[in-house]
Motif scaffolding. Structure first.
Motif, PDB file in Angstrom:
ATOM      1  N   SER A   1     -13.052  -2.868  -5.845  1.00 60.51           N
ATOM      2  CA  SER A   1     -12.821  -2.660  -7.275  1.00 60.51           C
ATOM      3  C   SER A   1     -11.332  -2.563  -7.576  1.00 60.51           C
ATOM      4  O   SER A   1     -10.836  -3.170  -8.540  1.00 60.51           O
ATOM      5  CB  SER A   1     -13.536  -1.387  -7.744  1.00 60.51           C
ATOM      6  N   LEU A   2     -10.610  -1.814  -6.731  1.00 56.82           N
ATOM      7  CA  LEU A   2      -9.175  -1.654  -6.944  1.00 56.82           C
ATOM      8  C   LEU A   2      -8.445  -2.976  -6.767  1.00 56.82           C
ATOM      9  O   LEU A   2      -7.543  -3.316  -7.561  1.00 56.82           O
ATOM     10  CB  LEU A   2      -8.619  -0.602  -5.979  1.00 56.82           C
ATOM     11  N   CYS A   3      -8.802  -3.749  -5.743  1.00 53.79           N
ATOM     12  CA  CYS A   3      -8.133  -5.035  -5.501  1.00 53.79           C
ATOM     13  C   CYS A   3      -8.345  -5.998  -6.669  1.00 53.79           C
ATOM     14  O   CYS A   3      -7.416  -6.686  -7.095  1.00 53.79           O
ATOM     15  CB  CYS A   3      -8.644  -5.655  -4.206  1.00 53.79           C
ATOM     16  N   LEU A   4      -9.559  -6.044  -7.194  1.00 57.39           N
ATOM     17  CA  LEU A   4      -9.835  -6.947  -8.313  1.00 57.39           C
ATOM     18  C   LEU A   4      -9.066  -6.519  -9.561  1.00 57.39           C
ATOM     19  O   LEU A   4      -8.483  -7.357 -10.267  1.00 57.39           O
ATOM     20  CB  LEU A   4     -11.336  -6.990  -8.599  1.00 57.39           C
ATOM     21  N   ALA A   5      -9.063  -5.214  -9.832  1.00 57.28           N
ATOM     22  CA  ALA A   5      -8.313  -4.726 -10.999  1.00 57.28           C
ATOM     23  C   ALA A   5      -6.827  -4.995 -10.834  1.00 57.28           C
ATOM     24  O   ALA A   5      -6.142  -5.410 -11.783  1.00 57.28           O
ATOM     25  CB  ALA A   5      -8.574  -3.230 -11.184  1.00 57.28           C
ATOM     26  N   PHE A   6      -6.314  -4.762  -9.625  1.00 57.32           N
ATOM     27  CA  PHE A   6      -4.900  -5.000  -9.348  1.00 57.32           C
ATOM     28  C   PHE A   6      -4.575  -6.486  -9.459  1.00 57.32           C
ATOM     29  O   PHE A   6      -3.526  -6.867 -10.004  1.00 57.32           O
ATOM     30  CB  PHE A   6      -4.567  -4.475  -7.955  1.00 57.32           C
TER      31      PHE A   6
ATOM     32  N   SER B   1      -9.180  -7.096 -16.076  1.00 56.57           N
ATOM     33  CA  SER B   1      -8.874  -6.017 -15.139  1.00 56.57           C
ATOM     34  C   SER B   1      -9.597  -4.723 -15.478  1.00 56.57           C
ATOM     35  O   SER B   1      -9.773  -3.858 -14.614  1.00 56.57           O
ATOM     36  CB  SER B   1      -7.361  -5.767 -15.112  1.00 56.57           C
ATOM     37  N   LEU B   2     -10.021  -4.565 -16.719  1.00 58.06           N
ATOM     38  CA  LEU B   2     -10.716  -3.330 -17.120  1.00 58.06           C
ATOM     39  C   LEU B   2     -12.129  -3.257 -16.556  1.00 58.06           C
ATOM     40  O   LEU B   2     -12.688  -2.155 -16.440  1.00 58.06           O
ATOM     41  CB  LEU B   2     -10.765  -3.240 -18.650  1.00 58.06           C
ATOM     42  N   ILE B   3     -12.708  -4.406 -16.204  1.00 57.50           N
ATOM     43  CA  ILE B   3     -14.082  -4.403 -15.691  1.00 57.50           C
ATOM     44  C   ILE B   3     -14.155  -3.779 -14.298  1.00 57.50           C
ATOM     45  O   ILE B   3     -14.919  -2.830 -14.077  1.00 57.50           O
ATOM     46  CB  ILE B   3     -14.665  -5.833 -15.699  1.00 57.50           C
TER      47      ILE B   3
ATOM     48  N   PHE C   1     -15.532   0.528 -12.196  1.00 59.38           N
ATOM     49  CA  PHE C   1     -16.375   0.832 -11.037  1.00 59.38           C
ATOM     50  C   PHE C   1     -15.608   1.504  -9.898  1.00 59.38           C
ATOM     51  O   PHE C   1     -16.172   1.714  -8.828  1.00 59.38           O
ATOM     52  CB  PHE C   1     -17.017  -0.461 -10.518  1.00 59.38           C
ATOM     53  N   TYR C   2     -14.348   1.810 -10.129  1.00 57.49           N
ATOM     54  CA  TYR C   2     -13.577   2.565  -9.133  1.00 57.49           C
ATOM     55  C   TYR C   2     -14.002   4.022  -9.253  1.00 57.49           C
ATOM     56  O   TYR C   2     -13.577   4.754 -10.144  1.00 57.49           O
ATOM     57  CB  TYR C   2     -12.089   2.401  -9.396  1.00 57.49           C
ATOM     58  N   ASN C   3     -14.857   4.463  -8.332  1.00 58.08           N
ATOM     59  CA  ASN C   3     -15.553   5.738  -8.495  1.00 58.08           C
ATOM     60  C   ASN C   3     -15.107   6.795  -7.505  1.00 58.08           C
ATOM     61  O   ASN C   3     -15.918   7.536  -6.964  1.00 58.08           O
ATOM     62  CB  ASN C   3     -17.065   5.522  -8.363  1.00 58.08           C
TER      63      ASN C   3
END
Length: 530
Positions: free
Chosen positions: A282-287, A473-475, A479-481
């Protein structure tokens, strides 16, 4: 009674007896057991030692990132103008060079990250890599900015691809181990956040000095001597880039890594599988999405100001204002991210980035000076997104250690750096490719020379595409929980538990002492009664 007391006061063994037993080796096994216990990596936290760093050490760590940050920023802002305006590289050729260099970089990021995890020297796991990469990186950087003496397009392609691949390789030798060095220096999570803040400030300052210094040198030589300007800029910065990693190597020690001891690392394939946990993905995709939006703006704003706003003389000042605003707000967002959730800080940063990107779509040369407040607003957002992304990565590493009992900063930072460089290359390569389709030629110098299609492409690369990526990036960040509590550093948890046990033991000892005192008083009273 006095005879019995006298016998109890006498020691069971006198000094002569102890010396004799030592000569016979009676205590050897016990000493060995004590040594093994003291240096057992599983019991290392019996020392109850938190490694707190001073400001000098934090700054020495952060300075080591100066070279890498300046290089990546200079490439981001000036590589396409150099290819098109000085070296005469066609946009399609430039896009292919950047694509192949990134393909190679995808391999080196993972391999070097893994190798740094497996490195075992008296200088630690990460620091030797700083010595290995610094001089070759400086030399490769210098040769990249030289104009290829032969005119054929294939020769230019081979020449610039070769030096760009070397830069990417030695850049990785510095950046990945340097990122992973922070958790090796301290076992306190708040200290790691401070290291990240120091590092990001130097990152922005390195970007500012690199981009601003490059621009000032080019302006000094003028448009007619741009080739000579790039030569001297590469010579000066190439020499400077040698020293910052050496400062980090000399002043920083891997004390936390020594405390943890040496553990067998999982195999490379198993290590990659273990990193594929939900928070990290989740973090990698948002980043990736957020950085794609940021890099599209940063890598194309030079051409945007030059052609769309028709004001090349202001390009350097626009870039400097952007870098300064980012540098100022890095520590501010760092302090806020400790008090509020990192997810919320990230979302706020995305909002600050999205609004300026939308403004770039409709900005015209008649209101040129509106670009300065727009880039300030954008710099504030860049600061928030950058520092929260790396702070959340530290949380992911702690989370992973709690799940697997391994510390694999090298692999994680290698993947994260790859995402960072992937975003910058996509921004450069895709923009170059789209400009080639729109009919951009290397001899076009101002707005009157380019077609409407080129202007539309530039508005899309700094406006439409960034807005799209910022929204995407907000999606994944939703889900970063991982909460701060659930990812509290294992070392801090163990140390706090250790402190709690000490307090409990002290309380029990005090209660026992009170009970003994009470019993003694009772005995004394009984004796008096007798």
């Amino acid at each position: 009674m006095s005879e019995i007391k006298k016998q109890l006061d006498e020691p069971l063994l006198n000094e002569d007896d102890i010396e004799q037993m030592e000569k016979e080796g009676a205590f050897d096994n016990e000493k060995d057991d004590m040594i093994e216990e003291d240096f057992d990596s599983d019991n290392v936290f019996n020392n109850n030692r938190k490694i707190i760093l001073d400001s000098k050490t934090r700054m020495a760590y952060a300075v080591g990132d100066f070279s890498a940050s300046a290089i990546i920023s200079i490439l981001l802002y000036y590589l396409l103008p150099f290819f098109f305006g000085v070296a005469g590289v066609h946009p399609f050729t430039a896009a292919l060079i950047l694509f192949l260099a990134r393909a190679w970089d995808a391999i080196t990021d993972l391999i070097i990250g893994r190798l740094s995890d497996l490195t075992n020297t008296k200088y630690g796991r990460r620091r030797p890599w700083l010595l290995l990469g610094t001089i070759p990186l400086a030399a490769s950087y210098f040769f990249l900015w030289q104009v290829f003496p032969f005119g054929d397009e294939f020769g230019k392609f081979a020449y610039y691809l070769f030096w760009l691949i070397l830069i990417q390789t030695f850049f990785t030798c510095l950046s990945v181990p340097h990122f992973a060095l922070g958790p090796e220096m301290t076992n306190v999570h708040t200290e790691q956040i401070k290291l990240t803040s120091y590092k990001l400030v130097v990152y922005i300052l390195g970007s500012l000095i690199g981009v601003g210094g490059q621009g000032l040198i080019l302006q000094f030589f003028g448009e007619d001597n741009r080739r000579l300007g790039y030569f001297f800029a590469a010579l000066i910065f190439g020499f400077i880039f040698i020293f910052p990693p050496l400062i980090t190597f000399y002043y920083c020690k891997e004390e936390a890594g020594d405390l943890r001891g040496k553990k067998n690392q999982p195999s490379f394939s198993d290590g990659l599988k273990l990193t594929m946990n939900r928070p990290f993905i989740s973090l990698c995709l948002a980043f990736l999405f957020s950085l794609l939006g940021i890099q599209f703006i940063q890598s194309n704003i030079y051409l945007y100001v030059q052609y769309v706003l028709d004001n090349e003389n202001e390009v350097i000042f626009v870039i400097i204002v952007l870098q300064i605003s980012t540098a100022i707000f890095i520590p501010i967002w760092g302090a806020l991210s400790i008090r509020i959730s990192k997810q919320m800080t990230f979302v706020i940063g995305i909002i600050f980035c999205t609004v300026p990107a939308g403004c770039f779509i409709i900005l015209f040369e008649s209101i040129f000076y509106a670009v300065y407040p727009i880039v300030i607003f954008f710099g504030i957002g860049v600061a928030a997104v950058t520092i929260t992304s790396f702070s959340m990565l530290a949380e992911v590493i702690d989370y992973d250690e709690k799940q697997t009992s391994f510390r694999r900063e090298g692999v994680y930072f290698g993947l994260f750096i790859f995402v960072q460089k992937l975003a910058s290359s996509i921004g450069l390569a895709l923009a170059s490719f789209l400009l080639g389709i729109a009919g951009f030629e290397t001899d076009q110098t101002d707005k009157d020379d380019v077609s409407l299609g080129v202007l539309i492409v530039l508005r899309c690369t700094v406006g439409v595409l960034p807005v799209l990526f910022f929204i995407l990036s907000l999606i994944p960040i939703y889900f970063y929980n991982i909460s701060n509590k659930s990812t509290k550093s294992r070392y801090e948890v163990e140390l706090s538990e250790f402190d709690t046990n000490i307090d409990i033991d002290e309380t029990n000892n005090n209660n026992n002492d009170n009970n003994i005192n009470k019993s003694n008083k009772i005995d004394d009273t009984s004796l008096l009664d007798e």
